[in-house]
Enzyme design. Structure first.
Site, mmCIF file in Angstrom:
data_model
loop_
_atom_site.group_PDB
_atom_site.id
_atom_site.type_symbol
_atom_site.label_atom_id
_atom_site.label_comp_id
_atom_site.label_asym_id
_atom_site.label_seq_id
_atom_site.Cartn_x
_atom_site.Cartn_y
_atom_site.Cartn_z
ATOM 1 N N SER A 83 68.650 -36.198 68.737
ATOM 2 C CA SER A 83 67.954 -35.755 67.526
ATOM 3 C C SER A 83 67.549 -36.883 66.586
ATOM 4 O O SER A 83 66.820 -36.633 65.624
ATOM 5 C CB SER A 83 68.815 -34.746 66.764
ATOM 6 N N ILE A 84 67.970 -38.112 66.840
ATOM 7 C CA ILE A 84 67.413 -39.214 66.069
ATOM 8 C C ILE A 84 65.913 -39.313 66.340
ATOM 9 O O ILE A 84 65.153 -39.850 65.528
ATOM 10 C CB ILE A 84 68.153 -40.530 66.381
#
Length: 359
Positions: A83-84
């Protein structure tokens, strides 16, 4: 059979990179002690990097990136960042806002005129980027019915039609719902306004200007990315298939140096305009500390409240933290591929930054 404690102990003995300077004299935290404790208590292996102004001043590698091949984790080993990727996507969207091609608060149908009219009139990029759109997660539902979904090629348009046009579950902005479907819509918007495939747009707008040369979509970098594991004893690899239409939500891989450099340039410099930085760090959903594409946490350091951009990643066996003090004083990057608890990873990052434990 590999013994986990022996495996990690061997990794912990790997030396620091010789080019990295000693930890600054008088620092409150001695990171070796913090890392040693986390290796002992949680079985951590991976990469730890601390730095300032985009440059590392402490690097520690522990254990193996590839357990079966006994390839040690290195400072520049790529890991899937999960999710970065949403943070990179949001930075790209904000650059397009700066160019006048997008508007965070315009109806979605301005950019996707063939999108479902009733919901498209209510949806905005802001609500998509803060995971508060109200769209149902038809992607996850489809994946439960069809286990081959993550290995099936779909165009962005096909994914948009199939997963992203359900009836709203709530009014946009009313609730936080961490939902991959939001990000499929963002992919469609970026492709429509740029005329480029999403990955090409992110490369030209964000990654290349930031000098993040080692960062790429995982479907382009599978041979070099550290594999992820459900367990290390015995080693049990955990697949992390991602189609291109999922790249915005969690489809990128990167290295600790790239992430540290990117965080500094995005949060501390003129890469984004002051208004874009304000948008990036404004908490939209306080119940989740969620801004646009990531969180902003309040840390207590030496009795003071310090805000930090807090990007985390969790998919398959990957667990990652990119924490950046918004006063520009410190960045921490932690990369792991053995399915540790994300909560313990956050607590580990807190200790490395010298923050008091959260209640």
């Amino acid at each position: 059979m590999l013994n986990r404690r022996a495996l990690l102990g061997a990794g912990a003995a790997l030396p620091l990179l010789s080019a990295v300077p000693a930890w600054p004299a008088g620092a409150d935290q001695q990171p070796d002690a913090v890392v040693d404790a986390f290796v002992r208590d949680a079985g951590f292996q991976g990469v730890v990097m601390l730095g300032r102004m985009g440059k590392p001043d402490y690097i520690r590698t522990v254990g193996y990136a590839d357990i079966e091949a006994r390839l040690p984790a290195k400072a520049d080993t790529p890991y899937a960042i999960a999710s970065i990727s949403k943070w990179l996507t949001t930075v790209t969207v904000l650059k397009l806002v700066e160019r006048g091609l997008l508007d965070l608060d315009a109806p979605l149908t301005r950019f996707l005129p063939d999108y479902r009219a009733d919901t498209g009139a209510k949806l905005t990029l802001r609500r998509l980027l803060c995971n508060a759109s109200g769209l149902p997660n038809l992607f996850s539902a489809a994946g439960k019915e069809d286990p081959t979904l993550l290995t099936t090629d779909l165009t962005t348009g096909q994914a948009l039609t199939r997963f992203c046009q359900g009836d709203l579950m709530f009014e946009p902005g009313d609730k936080f719902d961490y939902n991959m479907v939001n990000w499929i819509v963002v992919v469609a918007v970026v492709e429509r306004v740029t005329g480029l495939p999403f990955q090409a747009a992110v490369r030209s707008i964000t990654l290349d200007p930031l000098g993040m040369k080692a960062t790429a979509a995982t479907d382009k970098a599978l041979e070099t990315v550290a594999p992820s594991y459900r367990t290390v004893e015995p080693p049990d690899r955990w697949r992390n298939d991602r189609r291109p239409y999922l790249a915005a939500a969690g489809g990128y891989a990167s290295t600790a140096p790239d992430l540290m450099r990117g965080a500094h340039l995005v949060f501390d410099t003129g890469f984004l305009t002051p208004e874009s930085r304000r948008q990036l760090t404004h908490v939209e959903m306080p119940t989740a500390d969620y801004a646009l594409g990531g969180r902003v946490r309040q840390l207590t350091i030496q009795g003071r409240t310090v805000l930090a951009g807090w990007e985390t990643g969790r998919t398959a066996g990957y667990r990652l933290v990119l924490g950046h003090r918004l006063d520009g004083r410190r960045t921490v990057v932690i990369l792991n591929n053995t399915a540790l608890s994300q909560k313990t990873m956050d607590q580990f990052a807190d200790r490395l930054l010298g923050a008091e434990p959260r209640p």
